[in-house]
Design an enzyme around this catalytic site. Structure first.
Site, PDB file in Angstrom:
ATOM      1  N   MET A  29       4.844  -0.154   0.769  1.00  0.00           N
ATOM      2  CA  MET A  29       5.337   0.370   2.046  1.00  0.00           C
ATOM      3  C   MET A  29       6.399  -0.578   2.615  1.00  0.00           C
ATOM      4  O   MET A  29       6.746  -0.496   3.802  1.00  0.00           O
ATOM      5  CB  MET A  29       4.183   0.553   3.030  1.00  0.00           C
ATOM      6  CG  MET A  29       3.160   1.575   2.514  1.00  0.00           C
ATOM      7  SD  MET A  29       2.232   2.384   3.811  1.00  0.00           S
ATOM      8  CE  MET A  29       1.388   0.994   4.520  1.00  0.00           C
ATOM      9  N   GLY A  30       6.907  -1.467   1.774  1.00  0.00           N
ATOM     10  CA  GLY A  30       8.014  -2.333   2.189  1.00  0.00           C
ATOM     11  C   GLY A  30       7.571  -3.508   3.040  1.00  0.00           C
ATOM     12  O   GLY A  30       6.398  -3.859   3.076  1.00  0.00           O
ATOM     13  N   HIS A  33       6.431  -9.338   1.106  1.00  0.00           N
ATOM     14  CA  HIS A  33       5.990 -10.731   1.198  1.00  0.00           C
ATOM     15  C   HIS A  33       5.680 -11.184  -0.232  1.00  0.00           C
ATOM     16  O   HIS A  33       5.866 -10.403  -1.184  1.00  0.00           O
ATOM     17  CB  HIS A  33       4.785 -10.848   2.147  1.00  0.00           C
ATOM     18  CG  HIS A  33       3.681  -9.867   1.842  1.00  0.00           C
ATOM     19  ND1 HIS A  33       2.950  -9.901   0.666  1.00  0.00           N
ATOM     20  CD2 HIS A  33       3.190  -8.814   2.542  1.00  0.00           C
ATOM     21  CE1 HIS A  33       2.058  -8.932   0.678  1.00  0.00           C
ATOM     22  NE2 HIS A  33       2.194  -8.241   1.800  1.00  0.00           N
ATOM     23  N   GLY A  35       3.027 -11.415  -1.848  1.00  0.00           N
ATOM     24  CA  GLY A  35       2.079 -10.552  -2.574  1.00  0.00           C
ATOM     25  C   GLY A  35       2.827  -9.440  -3.306  1.00  0.00           C
ATOM     26  O   GLY A  35       2.591  -9.189  -4.497  1.00  0.00           O
ATOM     27  N   HIS A  36       3.752  -8.783  -2.604  1.00  0.00           N
ATOM     28  CA  HIS A  36       4.582  -7.756  -3.244  1.00  0.00           C
ATOM     29  C   HIS A  36       5.374  -8.368  -4.403  1.00  0.00           C
ATOM     30  O   HIS A  36       5.471  -7.788  -5.480  1.00  0.00           O
ATOM     31  CB  HIS A  36       5.583  -7.163  -2.245  1.00  0.00           C
ATOM     32  CG  HIS A  36       4.959  -6.401  -1.118  1.00  0.00           C
ATOM     33  ND1 HIS A  36       5.047  -6.816   0.183  1.00  0.00           N
ATOM     34  CD2 HIS A  36       4.248  -5.243  -1.093  1.00  0.00           C
ATOM     35  CE1 HIS A  36       4.423  -5.944   0.969  1.00  0.00           C
ATOM     36  NE2 HIS A  36       3.926  -4.988   0.221  1.00  0.00           N
ATOM     37  N   ASP A 150      -6.328  -4.673  -1.750  1.00  0.00           N
ATOM     38  CA  ASP A 150      -6.761  -3.315  -1.387  1.00  0.00           C
ATOM     39  C   ASP A 150      -7.702  -2.819  -2.488  1.00  0.00           C
ATOM     40  O   ASP A 150      -7.380  -1.894  -3.237  1.00  0.00           O
ATOM     41  CB  ASP A 150      -5.538  -2.410  -1.240  1.00  0.00           C
ATOM     42  CG  ASP A 150      -4.616  -2.912  -0.141  1.00  0.00           C
ATOM     43  OD1 ASP A 150      -4.875  -2.607   1.017  1.00  0.00           O
ATOM     44  OD2 ASP A 150      -3.663  -3.657  -0.453  1.00  0.00           O
ATOM     45  N   ARG A 187       1.320  -6.752   7.890  1.00  0.00           N
ATOM     46  CA  ARG A 187       0.836  -6.722   9.280  1.00  0.00           C
ATOM     47  C   ARG A 187       0.712  -8.118   9.894  1.00  0.00           C
ATOM     48  O   ARG A 187       0.621  -8.233  11.111  1.00  0.00           O
ATOM     49  CB  ARG A 187      -0.504  -5.995   9.363  1.00  0.00           C
ATOM     50  CG  ARG A 187      -0.378  -4.506   9.089  1.00  0.00           C
ATOM     51  CD  ARG A 187      -1.661  -3.759   9.391  1.00  0.00           C
ATOM     52  NE  ARG A 187      -1.452  -2.322   9.404  1.00  0.00           N
ATOM     53  CZ  ARG A 187      -1.688  -1.509   8.372  1.00  0.00           C
ATOM     54  NH1 ARG A 187      -2.152  -1.984   7.237  1.00  0.00           N
ATOM     55  NH2 ARG A 187      -1.459  -0.209   8.467  1.00  0.00           N
TER      56      ARG A 187
HETATM   57  P1  AMP Z   1       1.582  -2.272   0.874  1.00  0.00           P
HETATM   58  O1  AMP Z   1       3.063  -2.407   0.980  1.00  0.00           O
HETATM   59  O2  AMP Z   1       0.827  -3.059   1.899  1.00  0.00           O
HETATM   60  O3  AMP Z   1       1.135  -0.839   0.751  1.00  0.00           O
HETATM   61  O4  AMP Z   1       1.182  -2.958  -0.509  1.00  0.00           O
HETATM   62  C1  AMP Z   1       1.803  -2.610  -1.717  1.00  0.00           C
HETATM   63  C2  AMP Z   1       1.036  -3.222  -2.849  1.00  0.00           C
HETATM   64  O5  AMP Z   1       1.016  -4.637  -2.694  1.00  0.00           O
HETATM   65  C3  AMP Z   1      -0.436  -2.757  -2.895  1.00  0.00           C
HETATM   66  O6  AMP Z   1      -0.813  -2.558  -4.248  1.00  0.00           O
HETATM   67  C4  AMP Z   1      -1.168  -3.924  -2.288  1.00  0.00           C
HETATM   68  O7  AMP Z   1      -2.500  -4.038  -2.741  1.00  0.00           O
HETATM   69  C5  AMP Z   1      -0.329  -5.089  -2.760  1.00  0.00           C
HETATM   70  N1  AMP Z   1      -0.543  -6.247  -1.905  1.00  0.00           N
HETATM   71  C6  AMP Z   1      -0.535  -6.272  -0.554  1.00  0.00           C
HETATM   72  N2  AMP Z   1      -0.831  -7.509  -0.108  1.00  0.00           N
HETATM   73  C7  AMP Z   1      -1.053  -8.275  -1.210  1.00  0.00           C
HETATM   74  C8  AMP Z   1      -1.399  -9.642  -1.414  1.00  0.00           C
HETATM   75  N3  AMP Z   1      -1.596 -10.472  -0.408  1.00  0.00           N
HETATM   76  N4  AMP Z   1      -1.541 -10.079  -2.689  1.00  0.00           N
HETATM   77  C9  AMP Z   1      -1.342  -9.244  -3.734  1.00  0.00           C
HETATM   78  N5  AMP Z   1      -1.007  -7.943  -3.609  1.00  0.00           N
HETATM   79  C10 AMP Z   1      -0.864  -7.465  -2.358  1.00  0.00           C
END
Ligand code: AMP
Length: 282
Positions: A29-30, A33, A35-36, A150, A187
């Site tokens: 969802m952009g 960070h 993690g992405h 998640d 967030r």
């Molecule tokens: P989101 O943009 O929050 O929907 O996340 C996109 C992808 O990044 C999803 O597969 C999340 O599980 C993963 N993600 C989000 N936060 C983290 C994190 N801290 N470490 C690893 N993967 C993450």
């Protein structure tokens, strides 16, 4: 690197990539960070072409959730994608994904979708499953990359892929954390200094629970009680749920044997965060 906003163009791009070349998809969802970026890097290592989708999916947000103010930063996401040698940023508009008369949804049944996140966020997994099926159909990825943060979402995605006979392999990567343990999340950018400090209570309580289990505590109820006490000491924190579950089914376990997953959802002021750790005894 290409920026594609239209589904037809994304499909045309995909059609030109023939086996044995592989395509990896990182759905997001952009507001990237680290993690992405860890998912993008893994996809880059494993696949010939890497597509990252950036789409804030309204149908996975409930009423009163933060859809309107969810952080959006496409230009920064594009430059980070370029640095990570991504091939395509797929960033469709709302109308492109859900035209006015849109009415088809993927509903995941069973206990997996109705407990924990499913119970707290009605309709959330329906929204997640629907958008992912659309992305899988548009991009036809050989590999799709998800974060363990998640965790329940990963189990749902695996179930959907299996039950609807899709041809993408799900790759799951560990949670990327700040130095103090806070799981990275788009967030987190909402927090002021006090809230940011308070947010460390999620990982602190998970770490404590892990220690108790490794020291020999087998009773889930006692651990959950102690975790709740710890979290409640933090004045800005409001517990949504704390649970110890079977990592394959997300069903709650009374007695801790083998591997368990400790999961929680906590609000820090108005911001709802989730986190989890896995623990194996013996
Ligand atoms: P989101 O943009 O929050 O929907 O996340 C996109 C992808 O990044 C999803 O597969 C999340 O599980 C993963 N993600 C989000 N936060 C983290 C994190 N801290 N470490 C690893 N993967 C993450």
């Amino acid at each position: 690197m290409r920026l594609i906003k239209e589904i037809s163009q994304m499909k045309d791009y995909r059609k030109k990539i023939k086996a044995p070349q592989t395509v990896g998809l990182v759905p997001t969802m952009g507001a990237f960070h680290q993690g992405h970026l860890s998912l993008l890097r893994k996809a880059r290592q494993q696949c010939d072409k890497v597509v990252v989708s950036v789409f804030v999916n309204p149908i996975q947000f409930g009423k009163g959730d933060d859809y309107q103010r969810y952080p959006r930063n496409l230009s920064e996401d594009i430059s980070l994608s370029e640095k990570e040698e991504v091939d395509v940023v797929f960033a469709p508009s709302l109308e492109e994904m859900y035209p006015q008369d849109y009415s088809t949804f993927v509903q995941v049944g069973g206990p997996l979708s109705s407990t924990l996140e499913g119970a707290s966020r009605s309709g959330h997994f329906k929204g997640v499953a629907t958008v992912l099926i659309k992305l899988f159909n548009i991009i036809k990825p050989d590999f799709s990359y998800f974060g363990e943060k998640d965790y329940q979402q990963v189990l749902i995605v695996k179930k959907v892929v299996d039950e609807l006979n899709l041809d993408t392999q799900i790759i799951v990567l560990p949670t990327t954390r700040e130095k103090d343990g806070l799981a990275l999340s788009s967030r987190n950018s909402y927090f002021d200094e006090k809230e940011r400090e308070a947010a460390t209570i999620l990982y602190k309580s998970l770490k404590k629970a892990k220690e108790w289990i490794l020291e020999g505590e087998k009773n889930s109820w006692r651990i959950i009680l102690e975790m709740k006490k710890l979290i409640e000491k933090e004045l800005l924190a409001r517990i949504d749920y704390v649970a110890i579950v079977d990592p394959n089914s997300m069903e709650e376990t009374q007695n801790i044997e083998g591997e368990v997953l400790i999961v929680l959802a906590v609000r820090i002021s108005k911001i709802r965060l989730i986190d989890n750790v896995r623990v194996r005894r013996g």
